[in-house]
Design a protein around this motif. Structure first.
Motif, PDB file in Angstrom:
ATOM      1  N   PRO A  59       0.827  -1.211   0.000  1.00  0.00           N
ATOM      2  CA  PRO A  59       0.000   0.000   0.000  1.00  0.00           C
ATOM      3  C   PRO A  59       0.863   1.265   0.000  1.00  0.00           C
ATOM      4  CG  PRO A  59      -0.848  -1.587   1.578  1.00  0.00           C
ATOM      5  CD  PRO A  59       0.478  -2.120   1.108  1.00  0.00           C
ATOM      6  N   VAL A  60       0.445   2.232  -0.780  1.00  0.00           N
ATOM      7  CA  VAL A  60       1.199   3.480  -0.891  1.00  0.00           C
ATOM      8  C   VAL A  60       1.307   4.185   0.455  1.00  0.00           C
ATOM      9  CG1 VAL A  60       1.254   5.744  -2.035  1.00  0.00           C
ATOM     10  CG2 VAL A  60       0.526   3.714  -3.313  1.00  0.00           C
ATOM     11  N   VAL A  61       0.288   4.042   1.286  1.00  0.00           N
ATOM     12  CA  VAL A  61       0.304   4.723   2.586  1.00  0.00           C
ATOM     13  C   VAL A  61       1.424   4.222   3.493  1.00  0.00           C
ATOM     14  CG1 VAL A  61      -2.152   5.297   2.524  1.00  0.00           C
ATOM     15  CG2 VAL A  61      -1.413   3.124   3.544  1.00  0.00           C
ATOM     16  N   ARG A  62       1.971   3.052   3.176  1.00  0.00           N
ATOM     17  CA  ARG A  62       3.123   2.574   3.934  1.00  0.00           C
ATOM     18  C   ARG A  62       4.316   3.511   3.749  1.00  0.00           C
ATOM     19  NH1 ARG A  62       4.226  -2.897   4.743  1.00  0.00           N
ATOM     20  NH2 ARG A  62       1.959  -3.173   4.591  1.00  0.00           N
ATOM     21  N   TYR A  63       4.389   4.098   2.564  1.00  0.00           N
ATOM     22  CA  TYR A  63       5.481   5.018   2.242  1.00  0.00           C
ATOM     23  C   TYR A  63       5.092   6.476   2.453  1.00  0.00           C
ATOM     24  CZ  TYR A  63       6.847   0.755  -0.260  1.00  0.00           C
ATOM     25  OH  TYR A  63       7.141  -0.538  -0.590  1.00  0.00           O
ATOM     26  N   LEU A  64       3.801   6.758   2.241  1.00  0.00           N
ATOM     27  CA  LEU A  64       3.293   8.125   2.395  1.00  0.00           C
ATOM     28  C   LEU A  64       2.152   8.106   3.407  1.00  0.00           C
ATOM     29  CD1 LEU A  64       3.108   9.205  -1.390  1.00  0.00           C
ATOM     30  CD2 LEU A  64       4.914   9.765   0.248  1.00  0.00           C
ATOM     31  N   PRO A  65       2.458   7.980   4.688  1.00  0.00           N
ATOM     32  CA  PRO A  65       1.406   7.843   5.706  1.00  0.00           C
ATOM     33  C   PRO A  65       0.510   9.075   5.813  1.00  0.00           C
ATOM     34  CG  PRO A  65       3.569   8.114   6.725  1.00  0.00           C
ATOM     35  CD  PRO A  65       3.812   7.884   5.277  1.00  0.00           C
ATOM     36  N   GLU A  66       0.957  10.210   5.290  1.00  0.00           N
ATOM     37  CA  GLU A  66       0.126  11.407   5.348  1.00  0.00           C
ATOM     38  C   GLU A  66      -1.045  11.344   4.376  1.00  0.00           C
ATOM     39  OE1 GLU A  66       3.750  12.655   2.738  1.00  0.00           O
ATOM     40  OE2 GLU A  66       3.210  11.109   4.201  1.00  0.00           O
ATOM     41  N   TRP A  67      -1.061  10.359   3.460  1.00  0.00           N
ATOM     42  CA  TRP A  67      -2.172  10.212   2.516  1.00  0.00           C
ATOM     43  C   TRP A  67      -3.314   9.483   3.230  1.00  0.00           C
ATOM     44  CZ3 TRP A  67      -2.730   6.518  -2.215  1.00  0.00           C
ATOM     45  CH2 TRP A  67      -3.789   6.956  -3.018  1.00  0.00           C
ATOM     46  N   THR A  68      -4.214  10.239   3.778  1.00  0.00           N
ATOM     47  CA  THR A  68      -5.286   9.687   4.612  1.00  0.00           C
ATOM     48  C   THR A  68      -6.665   9.838   3.981  1.00  0.00           C
ATOM     49  OG1 THR A  68      -5.425  11.783   5.822  1.00  0.00           O
ATOM     50  CG2 THR A  68      -3.997  10.062   6.747  1.00  0.00           C
ATOM     51  N   ALA A  69      -6.710  10.070   2.666  1.00  0.00           N
ATOM     52  CA  ALA A  69      -8.005  10.169   1.993  1.00  0.00           C
ATOM     53  C   ALA A  69      -8.778   8.862   2.152  1.00  0.00           C
ATOM     54  CB  ALA A  69      -7.801  10.480   0.510  1.00  0.00           C
ATOM     55  N   PRO A  70     -10.117   8.912   2.170  1.00  0.00           N
ATOM     56  CA  PRO A  70     -10.910   7.690   2.318  1.00  0.00           C
ATOM     57  C   PRO A  70     -10.531   6.630   1.279  1.00  0.00           C
ATOM     58  CG  PRO A  70     -12.300   9.620   2.510  1.00  0.00           C
ATOM     59  CD  PRO A  70     -10.953  10.120   2.096  1.00  0.00           C
ATOM     60  N   VAL A  71     -10.379   5.396   1.704  1.00  0.00           N
ATOM     61  CA  VAL A  71     -10.072   4.222   0.878  1.00  0.00           C
ATOM     62  C   VAL A  71      -8.638   4.223   0.348  1.00  0.00           C
ATOM     63  CG1 VAL A  71     -11.075   2.649  -0.830  1.00  0.00           C
ATOM     64  CG2 VAL A  71     -12.481   4.449   0.089  1.00  0.00           C
ATOM     65  N   ALA A  72      -7.859   5.270   0.632  1.00  0.00           N
ATOM     66  CA  ALA A  72      -6.485   5.332   0.125  1.00  0.00           C
ATOM     67  C   ALA A  72      -5.649   4.156   0.620  1.00  0.00           C
ATOM     68  CB  ALA A  72      -5.824   6.644   0.542  1.00  0.00           C
ATOM     69  N   ALA A  73      -5.981   3.609   1.767  1.00  0.00           N
ATOM     70  CA  ALA A  73      -5.199   2.507   2.335  1.00  0.00           C
ATOM     71  C   ALA A  73      -5.193   1.273   1.443  1.00  0.00           C
ATOM     72  CB  ALA A  73      -5.721   2.152   3.717  1.00  0.00           C
TER      73      ALA A  73
END
Length: 362
Positions: free
Chosen positions: A87-101
């Protein structure tokens, strides 16, 4: 063969200029071994009668996505610094948009992430920081992995991912790790003022209220500081010919291994044909896109909004680069689409010795 290829370039480009598809253009065709033919037509601008040359600098627009961003991600996947299905959020944890995980790096590269195509960041933000916050806040349109939407936003995220993993600004990563090792001396974000005289002007821009020359055409890339994962790169025909040869040679050029050959094969292979015929970053032939009708199924390429395109076909040992400023003086000119496919077909026919009006199977 060389004469036939040169003639095909001349005929297609001169016809395109006469039809008003673009003020000026330059095409180069070659193989993994070197350049077969190249040709420049038209002029750089109504106020600059200079004929385009191999050293003319062009705003690549979305070719940035593959030449810079995809190549950088490819290098990082090869070293294990990035995993495609993480998941991209593993690298960019600030990406918290819904379903982004649920969005993986593979989803972003193949435009299967569920993100919208675009957002007018330049109208909503006053600084690069504000624009980045808007990217992070933009909600997905669909769940990841079920629909293809060509998304600039996805590649803006990938550009920031490259910066986060490498610890280097995007404008510095490309030259240091891809372009300079490949001998591409005129491929840069934020080109220096000394290049301006040989840079093809783009649009009389309605937002900035001036004609752009040596300044990124894409408004969102400009608002993000001029260097982004989706746009902002400038280059020449000479450099892109080297880039194409690099890919056709399995990532090796002039004795230097710049990209991993197995990664090139993986990144240029269709990922999920039930959703689209996209590879990772790259397009593949669809019968309706700029590849025309003659390139093999193994071909891969991309286009840029300003009038640029690049196709490579490892099966036929062929590359075709077309660089134009079709947005000069206005982006409303849409004739470039037919020119791209016409050029690809003409070159493919000339390289194979097939009559231009014959079908590939004849």
């Amino acid at each position: 063969m060389q004469r036939a290829v040169a003639d095909s370039l001349r005929i297609v480009l001169e016809s395109a200029v006469a039809e008003g598809a673009f003020p000026g253009g330059y095409a180069v065709v070659g193989t993994r071994e070197g350049i077969v033919a190249e040709y420049g037509a038209g002029r750089l601008d109504s106020a600059d009668a200079s004929r385009p040359t191999a050293q003319t600098v062009w705003d690549l627009a979305s070719l940035t996505k593959v030449v810079a961003t995809t190549s950088a991600v490819m290098q990082m996947v090869a070293t294990g610094a990035i995993a495609l299905d993480t998941p991209v959020v593993r690298y960019l944890p600030e990406w918290t948009a819904p379903v982004a995980a649920g969005v993986t790096v593979r989803h972003l590269l193949s435009h299967h992430a569920g993100l919208p195509a675009w957002r007018a960041l330049y109208k909503e933000a006053e600084t690069p920081e504000e624009a980045w916050r808007l990217v992070l806040a933009t909600p997905l349109d669909t769940v990841p992995g079920v629909r293809f939407v060509y998304s600039d936003l996805g590649f803006i995220l990938l550009g920031r991912l490259v910066e986060r993993i490498s610890g280097e600004p995007l404008a510095e990563y490309g030259p240091r790790h891809v372009f300079d090792p490949a001998g591409m001396r005129d491929t840069r974000y934020l080109p220096p003022a000394s290049w301006r005289g040989r840079t093809a002007p783009t649009e009389q821009d309605p937002w900035r209220q001036r004609k752009l020359r040596g300044e990124v055409h894409d408004e969102n890339a400009a608002r993000l500081g001029g260097a982004s994962g989706h746009a902002g790169l400038f280059s020449t025909a000479t450099d892109l010919a080297r880039f194409a040869r690099l890919y056709l040679n399995g990532g090796r050029l002039d004795g230097r291994q710049v990209l991993d050959s197995a990664m090139i094969r993986q990144f240029t292979t269709v990922q999920n044909p039930t959703v689209s015929l996209r590879a990772l970053g790259w397009e593949t032939p669809t019968g309706r896109n700029s590849a025309g009708q003659r390139l093999s199924r193994r071909a891969f390429g991309h286009t840029g909004f300003t009038g640029t395109s690049l196709w490579m076909d490892p099966e036929r040992n062929l590359f075709v680069v077309l660089l134009t400023n079709r947005v000069n003086p206005t982006r409303q000119n849409s004739r470039i689409g037919a020119v791209r496919s016409r050029l690809a077909d003409a070159v493919s026919a000339a390289m194979s010795g097939t009559p231009p009006d014959a079908s590939p199977g004849q």
